[in-house]
Design a protein around this motif. Structure first.
Motif, PDB file in Angstrom:
ATOM      1  N   SER A  25     -35.314  -5.013 -11.509  1.00 15.89           N
ATOM      2  CA  SER A  25     -35.064  -5.865 -12.661  1.00 15.89           C
ATOM      3  C   SER A  25     -34.385  -7.183 -12.262  1.00 15.89           C
ATOM      4  O   SER A  25     -34.256  -8.093 -13.077  1.00 15.89           O
ATOM      5  N   LYS A  26     -33.952  -7.283 -11.023  1.00 16.11           N
ATOM      6  CA  LYS A  26     -33.326  -8.517 -10.564  1.00 16.11           C
ATOM      7  C   LYS A  26     -33.870  -8.905  -9.198  1.00 16.11           C
ATOM      8  O   LYS A  26     -34.474  -8.089  -8.511  1.00 16.11           O
ATOM      9  N   ALA A  27     -33.650 -10.154  -8.842  1.00 14.55           N
ATOM     10  CA  ALA A  27     -34.173 -10.659  -7.572  1.00 14.55           C
ATOM     11  C   ALA A  27     -33.526  -9.906  -6.412  1.00 14.55           C
ATOM     12  O   ALA A  27     -32.337  -9.615  -6.428  1.00 14.55           O
ATOM     13  N   LEU A  28     -34.338  -9.625  -5.433  1.00 12.97           N
ATOM     14  CA  LEU A  28     -33.889  -8.857  -4.278  1.00 12.97           C
ATOM     15  C   LEU A  28     -33.739  -9.733  -3.053  1.00 12.97           C
ATOM     16  O   LEU A  28     -34.459 -10.720  -2.895  1.00 12.97           O
ATOM     17  N   TYR A  29     -32.807  -9.368  -2.198  1.00 15.04           N
ATOM     18  CA  TYR A  29     -32.656 -10.069  -0.935  1.00 15.04           C
ATOM     19  C   TYR A  29     -33.722  -9.616   0.059  1.00 15.04           C
ATOM     20  O   TYR A  29     -34.237 -10.408   0.834  1.00 15.04           O
ATOM     21  N   SER A  30     -34.005  -8.321   0.023  1.00 16.86           N
ATOM     22  CA  SER A  30     -34.956  -7.776   0.982  1.00 16.86           C
ATOM     23  C   SER A  30     -35.607  -6.520   0.424  1.00 16.86           C
ATOM     24  O   SER A  30     -35.065  -5.867  -0.464  1.00 16.86           O
TER      25      SER A  30
END
Lengths: 111, 115
Positions: A25-30
């Motif tokens: 649901s949110k932007a991921l780093y990796s």
């Protein structure tokens, strides 16, 4: 937050293709992808870090969408050795280097 | 060839006993982790460590404790085992590959059964 994987299970015949999805649901780093065979430890397949990135080796590849909220793992011309449970693991911008795994997708390839 | 070792691989123990699951890695990794996994189920992060003298609780609450006195060693302890602790415990360490990429290497796991 745990990423959501789909489907939960897939049954294939040798030579067929499969796609496993992993979303947040949110932007991921990796995004990491691992495969675990029954009774064994998970083994690292690949990691994606950049929005729009695609990478792969042999007939297993993965993509990371531009918004960095979804990744897909592509298995083409599946082999018996592809059977196992595939986990996506995600790192977010607040979690540091922790990797949180999805519930897994069980893949069974039959002859 | 395993670079991360877990012992014991299998343990059956009675309720109330104290147990320690050992985990050692020879790769010099700073970061180490413990995941709990019921058979065929998902991996839950219960503890992790940035390095020596650093320990943090993971996303799944656990009654276990960990210590990190040496870089290569990350043992997990249950002071009083209960049947609800029956599970597989996987230890992992991570290698930094640049640009924020921490790739996990897992041990073979310790399968704990508490009667």
């Amino acid at each position: 937050q745990q990423p959501v994987q789909s489907p939960q299970a897939v049954i294939l015949r040798e030579g067929e293709d499969a796609v496993i999805n992993c979303s947040s649901s949110k932007a991921l780093y990796s995004v990491h992808w691992y495969r675990q065979k029954h009774g064994e430890a998970p083994i690292f397949l690949m990691i994606l870090l950049k929005g729009g990135e695609q990478k792969g080796h042999d007939k297993i590849s993965a993509s990371f969408n531009e918004k960095k909220q979804q990744s897909s793992l592509y298995l083409t011309a599946s082999q018996l050795s592809y059977s196992g449970t595939y986990f996506c693991g995600t790192g977010d911008y607040t979690g540091g280097f922790k990797t949180i795994f999805g519930a897994g997708t069980r893949l069974f390839v039959k002859a | 060839e395993a670079d991360i070792y877990q012992t014991p691989r299998y343990l059956v123990i009675g309720t109330g006993k104290k147990i320690t699951l050992e985990c050692s890695q020879t790769m010099g990794h700073d970061k180490m982790y413990w995941y709990q996994q019921d058979p065929g189920m998902e991996l839950h992060l219960i503890h992790y460590s940035y390095g020596v003298n650093s320990t943090e609780k993971g996303d799944l609450s656990s009654e276990s404790t960990v210590s990190r006195i040496r870089t290569e060693h990350f043992p997990l302890t249950l002071e009083s085992a209960r049947p609800s602790h029956t599970s597989q415990y996987l230890c992992a360490s991570s290698e930094y590959r640049g640009s924020g990429a921490n790739v996990l290497t897992f041990g073979a796991g310790s399968r704990l059964t508490v009667l």
